[in-house]
Each structure stands twice: as structure tokens, then as C-alpha cells.
Write a protein that holds these residues in place. Structure first.
Motif, PDB file in Angstrom:
ATOM      1  N   LYS A   1       9.646   5.773  18.166  1.00 20.04           N
ATOM      2  CA  LYS A   1      10.361   4.884  19.077  1.00 20.04           C
ATOM      3  C   LYS A   1      11.591   5.600  19.642  1.00 20.04           C
ATOM      4  O   LYS A   1      11.872   5.542  20.839  1.00 20.04           O
ATOM      5  N   ASN A   2      12.304   6.301  18.763  1.00 20.57           N
ATOM      6  CA  ASN A   2      13.514   6.985  19.223  1.00 20.57           C
ATOM      7  C   ASN A   2      13.197   8.203  20.056  1.00 20.57           C
ATOM      8  O   ASN A   2      14.028   8.686  20.803  1.00 20.57           O
TER       9      ASN A   2
ATOM     10  N   MET B   1       0.845  -1.199   0.000  1.00 17.56           N
ATOM     11  CA  MET B   1       0.000   0.000   0.000  1.00 17.56           C
ATOM     12  C   MET B   1       0.876   1.244   0.000  1.00 17.56           C
ATOM     13  O   MET B   1       1.877   1.304   0.692  1.00 17.56           O
ATOM     14  N   TYR B   2       0.472   2.188  -0.781  1.00 17.23           N
ATOM     15  CA  TYR B   2       1.277   3.392  -0.873  1.00 17.23           C
ATOM     16  C   TYR B   2       1.215   4.174   0.441  1.00 17.23           C
ATOM     17  O   TYR B   2       0.151   4.357   1.010  1.00 17.23           O
ATOM     18  N   GLY B   3       2.359   4.587   0.912  1.00 13.68           N
ATOM     19  CA  GLY B   3       2.387   5.350   2.143  1.00 13.68           C
ATOM     20  C   GLY B   3       2.770   4.531   3.354  1.00 13.68           C
ATOM     21  O   GLY B   3       3.030   5.075   4.410  1.00 13.68           O
ATOM     22  N   LEU B   4       2.809   3.208   3.174  1.00 12.57           N
ATOM     23  CA  LEU B   4       3.119   2.349   4.317  1.00 12.57           C
ATOM     24  C   LEU B   4       4.559   2.562   4.794  1.00 12.57           C
ATOM     25  O   LEU B   4       4.839   2.549   5.990  1.00 12.57           O
ATOM     26  N   GLY B   5       5.456   2.760   3.838  1.00 12.86           N
ATOM     27  CA  GLY B   5       6.855   2.968   4.188  1.00 12.86           C
ATOM     28  C   GLY B   5       7.035   4.188   5.060  1.00 12.86           C
ATOM     29  O   GLY B   5       7.832   4.186   5.997  1.00 12.86           O
ATOM     30  N   MET B   6       6.247   5.219   4.749  1.00  8.51           N
ATOM     31  CA  MET B   6       6.391   6.437   5.550  1.00  8.51           C
ATOM     32  C   MET B   6       5.867   6.235   6.955  1.00  8.51           C
ATOM     33  O   MET B   6       6.428   6.741   7.923  1.00  8.51           O
TER      34      MET B   6
ATOM     35  N   SER C   1      16.517   4.598  26.278  1.00 10.57           N
ATOM     36  CA  SER C   1      17.824   4.060  25.894  1.00 10.57           C
ATOM     37  C   SER C   1      18.331   4.684  24.603  1.00 10.57           C
ATOM     38  O   SER C   1      19.467   4.468  24.214  1.00 10.57           O
ATOM     39  N   ARG C   2      17.494   5.432  23.905  1.00  7.11           N
ATOM     40  CA  ARG C   2      17.935   6.046  22.653  1.00  7.11           C
ATOM     41  C   ARG C   2      18.263   7.532  22.821  1.00  7.11           C
ATOM     42  O   ARG C   2      18.410   8.239  21.848  1.00  7.11           O
TER      43      ARG C   2
ATOM     44  N   PHE D   1      20.705  10.208  23.554  1.00 12.07           N
ATOM     45  CA  PHE D   1      22.148  10.335  23.674  1.00 12.07           C
ATOM     46  C   PHE D   1      22.602  11.779  23.820  1.00 12.07           C
ATOM     47  O   PHE D   1      23.774  12.029  23.969  1.00 12.07           O
TER      48      PHE D   1
ATOM     49  N   ARG E   1       5.966   3.466   8.538  1.00  9.60           N
ATOM     50  CA  ARG E   1       7.024   2.701   9.225  1.00  9.60           C
ATOM     51  C   ARG E   1       8.116   3.647   9.718  1.00  9.60           C
ATOM     52  O   ARG E   1       8.599   3.527  10.832  1.00  9.60           O
ATOM     53  N   GLY E   2       8.490   4.567   8.855  1.00  7.07           N
ATOM     54  CA  GLY E   2       9.518   5.528   9.234  1.00  7.07           C
ATOM     55  C   GLY E   2       9.104   6.361  10.422  1.00  7.07           C
ATOM     56  O   GLY E   2       9.890   6.603  11.339  1.00  7.07           O
TER      57      GLY E   2
ATOM     58  N   VAL F   1       9.597   4.489  13.588  1.00  4.35           N
ATOM     59  CA  VAL F   1      10.980   4.508  14.083  1.00  4.35           C
ATOM     60  C   VAL F   1      11.262   5.827  14.793  1.00  4.35           C
ATOM     61  O   VAL F   1      11.863   5.862  15.872  1.00  4.35           O
ATOM     62  N   THR F   2      10.790   6.910  14.188  1.00  3.40           N
ATOM     63  CA  THR F   2      11.011   8.213  14.811  1.00  3.40           C
ATOM     64  C   THR F   2      10.366   8.272  16.189  1.00  3.40           C
ATOM     65  O   THR F   2      10.977   8.741  17.155  1.00  3.40           O
TER      66      THR F   2
END
Ligand code: SF4
Ligand code: SF4
Lengths: 367, 222
Positions: free
Chosen positions: B15-16, B1-6, B21-22, B24, B8-9, B12-13
Motif C-alpha cells: 500500500k505504501n 493461521m501461521y504466516g497471516l501476520g506477515m 499520498s504516502r 514523502f 498483512r505486513g 501494508v508495504t
């Protein structure tokens, strides 16, 4: 109705934010399409090869730090291996394992830099680069434990290493290697399936396998084109023949494949280091090599698989304490031979990305 | 599906952003501290600290109180401000010879006025031009008497290039904080250049100090 256009030549660089250093591209455009590219380099020329002729073999180690400044360990390794081959110097086993650990750590760090800057040039300004640099920083911390420096390391010497690793190095390395796959996953989650990255990098800047081989391209760029050639497998140096790892290759040879190959290589490096930690024996880390190495008359070429490709040193000895000639085969420089074929036909915006994906380091190009 | 990658990104953002623990980021060179921390550093509780130091407490609440932060640094860190022990140095100039850049200048007095004390040279000039130094450490590796050590600092800012030349007076007066790079004998003492000071020149050598008997054995009974 066709609009009559005229080709226009512009200079990209030497001071340009996306040329990785002082590098000048003289590009001819027709509209937005690149029709000709002429690289102009030499702005960072420091005469390393000539300087090497009047330094002793140990002093040259400090010069090699400054070739590819994102991968000093690999430069050190390539150089000291040539000297050892020239002088017939043995290296203790523990030193060989530590050298492999250092070279693989450096490969991860260098690939982080290369991926970060490629994304920076895609327009992902800052964020992925900072993710990459955060992890690279932890590797540099390990280097600081080993040799007190972070970039200009000078850790290796003909005959071994300058100093054994301190006791707190091993737990720190273990922790980093445990968490590294997760960090690489993070990076991949940000980038690999991102639609903008895919649209901008897939099928862009293709190098065919024939072109790559004819142009003497080495390293991840060659493997991204689908040619399985890695000096660690083809001509195992140090202890690579005792370690188990795969050589990732790409299918297309486009910018996206070059990115993917680098990510996979980082994962393989983690695997190699984990095996090294298990296998490393005790013992000395330096054989009895004198400070003034005096190799017999002769010449030698030795190359290793540096993060950017085949890095080789050709040394000619006249029996004295410094080499008569030192020729450096720098991978970044030779990988630029296919630059024109990669760039012609693409648009201005792609030019920057394709150039970034070659992972060029100007310290090595100009020497 | 279009947009899924974003998506996911963004995951990650996020989560950090939240995982401790992230985190620094280090505030360098100074870090702002809260009233609680300030009171803790003064070994009191917040209320009594605020009553005794109202000005400080208000400043802390407004975010104006800072404490210096030092980044963690390994004891092998090769830094500026070379550490040099004049008692150990013989003026042999090995360090000057091994320096790839030739930036160590040594002048010794050979007039012989110290001949009575064992023929030791008097070192008159010992200039290290750290403006051109690349901190490779070859001079330290070359020193046969462990007189010269890498320093551990890294904050050397001056207005003129000439001020970067470390002369013999400055070397003598400098705080003795040698880095443990290529000096396993200091590393084995668990020496930390950030907190300790190594004044005693006998402790930094790689050799045991010979006893009087050993010296007589070696030099007198021949
Ligand atoms: S650290 Fe290297 S460049 Fe600096 S004085 Fe010593 S030998 Fe010379
Ligand atoms: S510092 Fe060491 S190498 Fe340099 S003159 Fe003194 S004793 Fe010799």
C-alpha cells in the motif's frame, strides 16, 4: 553429559549500536543466559541540576529541552508547572489547552520513536523505524510552526506560552489528526500480528505488578504490568479533567504488552487532541509574568505524566531570580531500577529487546 | 493461521509503495529533472528545446541536469545567521545578558562623540559565537527595540570554529531575512524569509514610528 561452563562478564556499551546512547551494561553470562547485570551510567552527565542553580527561571527552560530529547514539550511543561506552582502564577485557559495539545503531540512522537527503536533492536532493521519516523516528522513540522524549532523547542514559559499558534497551524493539525489513526493502523498491520515479533516479545521480560510498584516504575511500563496509574487521571493537571480518555493497561507486563500499551496511548492522544481542538477558547496565551520570575521562599514538587512516566521537578527558592536547588525526577532513570529483575534469566538476544522496550533516553538518565 | 501476520505486513508495504499520498521522499539538496520538466522551465516545448540546446537536452536525457530543492520551512523557523538592524540597536546589551550561554559580546564606545545626535552609543563589537549557540531565541525575546531577530538559514558549514563567530561587519552586510519567531509584527505582514528580503528597518519594529508632532509633544513641551 553436562558441559562445564564458566560465567563470563562482558561490557555492552558505552559505544554499542543498541544501547540508545552512551550507556554501559556490565553483563555476566553463563553460556548465553544472563546471570547478572550491572548498569553503568554517567557518560552523558551534563550537570543540568547544577547548571540550573545559576540560571534564571526562564533560562532553565532551555536546559529542560535537553533532558529527554524525544519529548521536549513534556519536559518544558513539567518545569514551567513547577515554577508556576512555586510563584503562584496563573495560566490563561487558552494556554492550558495549547499545552495539552503540545504534550499529547509529543507523546505520540515519543512513542513512535520508542516503538521504532524497539523493533530495530528486534532485528527489523530500518523499515518499521522509517514508518515511525515518517509520522513523527509531521508532528515535528507542527512544532516548527508553533515555535520555530523541531527538537529543542523551548516553547513554554512560566505563565503560559511564548507565542500563540499561527493561523495555518489549526488546519494542519486537523489534517494530521484525521490521518493519524490510519498511520497507526499501518504500523500495527506491520507489527502487531507479525509472528516473529510475537515469538520474540510475548512472555519475554515480564515485570510483575508488585515488582513494578515496588520499583517506582511509572508510565507505559507500569501500565503494561496491569497497574492503572496515570497522573493525568490520578491528579489531573491543566485541563485533563475536562477531557475524556481511557488509560490502556496490559495484562502480562511483557515486552509485547509494553508495545501494545504505547500504541493504544497514541490512539488516546489523538482522541484528546481532537477534543481540545473543539473546546479551545480564545484569549491570551500568556499571563502577566515577569521575565525575571522571583518566587517567594519555599519549595515545591510538581509532576506530570510524560511519555516515559512521571516527570517531576523539585524546586527550592530562596527568593532570588534562580532556584536554590533543582532536582529532576526523571522517569527513564527510575524505570531502570527493575532492569536487573527483568533481564536475569534471559538470553543475550532478548536482553537487547527487553532493554529497548523500557524506552530509555540517556539524556534523561544522566541529566 | 501461521504466516497471516506477515501477509498483512506485506499488504501494508505494498500500500505504501503504490499510494501517491504516502510518498514523502524529497531529493535534497538537488533534484534530477527530466527533459520535459526542463523544457517547461524554459517555457518551450520539448522539440524546440532539443533543437536549440542539444547539449542540455542530451544531458537531461542522461539524467545529469539537476535543480536545487528547498524543503518547505515555516516562517517561524529559528535558524542561524542572526538578522540585526544597526539602525535599531542601542547597544543596551539586554541580549547579551539574557543569553544563557553568554556568547554575545558587545563593546560600545562611550566616548560621547555621538552625543550631539541624541547620545547614541557607537557599537564597535557585536560578536555572536554561533558555534556555541543553541538557537533558543532568548536574546531575541529580550531585545527591547526589535533590533535582533533569528535568521532563517540552516546551512552553515565552515572549516574553522573561528569562522562561526558572526561579527558586526558580517551582521551589517548579511541579507536581512528575519524569522518571524516572536515577531508578530513581521508575521502579520505575511513575510516569508525564504523569498523576501526585509531591508527596511522601520518595518520590523513592533511600535509605530512616532510622528514629528508626537515627538515634540512627548519630549519638548515639558
Ligand atoms: S539564541 Fe540563545 S544561545 Fe543563541 S545567542 Fe541567543 S540567547 Fe544565546
Ligand atoms: S540587539 Fe537589542 S538587546 Fe542587543 S544590544 Fe541591540 S538593542 Fe540591545
Amino acid at each position: 553429559m553436562a558441559i562445564k561452563t564458566e560465567p563470563i562478564t562482558i561490557n555492552m556499551g558505552p559505544q554499542h549500536p543498541s544501547t540508545h546512547g552512551v550507556f554501559r551494561l556490565r553483563v555476566t553470562f553463563d553460556g548465553e543466559v544472563v546471570v547478572d547485570v550491572e548498569p553503568v551510567f554517567g557518560y552523558l552527565h551534563r550537570g543540568t541540576e547544577k547548571l540550573a542553580e545559576e540560571r534564571t527561571y526562564v533560562q532553565i527552560v532551555t536546559l529542560t529541552d535537553r533532558l529527554d530529547y524525544t519529548a521536549s514539550m513534556s519536559n518544558n511543561l513539567a518545569y514551567v508547572r513547577s515554577v508556576e506552582k512555586l510563584g503562584g502564577i496563573e495560566v490563561p485557559e487558552r494556554a492550558q489547552y495549547l499545552r495539552v495539545i503540545c504534550a499529547e503531540l509529543q507523546r505520540i512522537a515519543s512513542h513512535f520513536v520508542s516503538i521504532g527503536f524497539m523493533l530495530q533492536e528486534l532485528g527489523a532493521f530500518g523499515t518499521p523505524l522509517m514508518y515511525c519516523f515518517r509520522e513523527r516528522e509531521r508532528i515535528l513540522d507542527l512544532f516548527e510552526m508553533l515555535c520555530g524549532a523541531r527538537i529543542t523547542l523551548s516553547y513554554m514559559r512560566p505563565g503560559g506560552l511564548i507565542q500563540d499558534a499561527p493561523e495555518d497551524f489549526w488546519p494542519a493539525l486537523g489534517i494530521l489528526m484525521e490521518s493519524m489513526p490510519e498511520y497507526i493502523d499501518d504500523l500495527e498491520g506491520l507489527v502487531t500480528s507479525n509472528e516473529i515479533v510475537l515469538a520474540r516479545t510475548r512472555d519475554v521480560g515480564i515485570i510483575s505488578p508488585e515488582l513494578a510498584v515496588n520499583g517506582s516504575v511509572t508510565g507505559p511500563m507500569l501500565r503494561a504490568s496491569g497497574v492503572q496509574w496515570d497522573l493525568r487521571k490520578a491528579n489531573p493537571y491543566e485541563v485533563y479533567d475536562r477531557l475524556e480518555f481511557d488509560v490502556p493497561i496490559g495484562y502480562q507486563g511483557d515486552t509485547y504488552d509494553r508495545y501494545l500499551v504505547r500504541v493504544q496511548e497514541m490512539r488516546e492522544s489523538v482522541r484528546i487532541i481532537e477534543q481540545c481542538i473543539k473546546q479551545i477558547p480564545g484569549g491570551a496565551i500568556q499571563s502577566e509574568a515577569p521575565f525575571f520570575v522571583r518566587p517567594p521562599v519555599g519549595d515545591v514538587y510538581d509532576a506530570i505524566e510524560a511519555p516515559k512516566g512521571e516527570l517531576g521537578f523539585y524546586l527550592v527558592s530562596d527568593g532570588g531570580i534562580s532556584p536554590y536547588r533543582c532536582k529532576i525526577r526523571a522517569p527513564s532513570f527510575i524505570n531502570l531500577t527493575v532492569l536487573r529483575d527483568m533481564l536475569v534469566g534471559w538470553k543475550l538476544a532478548d536482553l537487547v529487546v527487553i532493554f529497548g522496550s523500557t524506552d530509555v533516553v540517556l539524556g534523561e538518565v544522566d541529566r | 493461521m501461521y504466516g497471516l501476520g506477515m501477509v498483512r505486513g506485506m499488504g501494508v508495504t505494498f500500500k505504501n509503495l503504490v499510494l501517491p499520498s504516502r510518498q514523502f521522499a524529497v531529493q535534497y539538496p538537488n533534484r534530477k529533472i527530466s527533459l520535459f520538466e526542463l523544457a517547461k522551465e524554459n517555457d518551450t516545448d520539448v522539440v524546440s528545446f532539443a533543437i536549440n540546446n542539444p547539449v542540455q537536452a542530451i544531458k537531461a536525457l542522461a539524467g545529469f541536469v539537476e535543480v536545487p530543492v528547498r524543503l518547505p520551512q515555516h516562517s517561524r523557523f529559528r535558524g542561524e545567521e542572526f538578522t540585526w538592524y544597526e539602525q535599531r540597536c542601542t547597544g543596551c546589551a539586554s541580549c547579551a545578558k539574557f543569553c544563557p550561554l553568554g556568547i554575545i559580546k558587545i563593546v560600545t564606545d562611550t566616548s560621547g562623540k555621538y552625543e550631539q545626535d541624541g547620545g547614541k552609543y557607537d557599537i564597535e563589537v557585536f560578536d555572536i559565537d554561533i558555534g556555541r549557540c543553541m538557537f533558543c531565541g532568548l536574546c531575541v525575546q529580550a531585545c527591547p527595540y526589535d533590533a535582533l531577530h533569528m535568521g532563517s538559514g540552516f546551512e552553515e558549514g565552515v572549516y574553522r570554529r573561528d569562522d562561526l563567530v558572526i561579527d558586526v561587519e558580517r551582521l551589517k552586510a548579511a541579507p536581512k531575512k528575519p524569522s518571524t519567531w516572536y515577531r508578530p509584527q513581521i508575521e502579520s505582514q505575511n513575510f516569508d524569509p525564504q523569498s523576501d528580503d526585509m531591508r527596511e528597518y522601520l518595518d520590523v519594529g513592533r511600535h509605530e514610528r512616532p510622528s514629528q508632532d508626537q515627538q515634540v509633544d512627548r519630549w519638548a513641551k515639558r
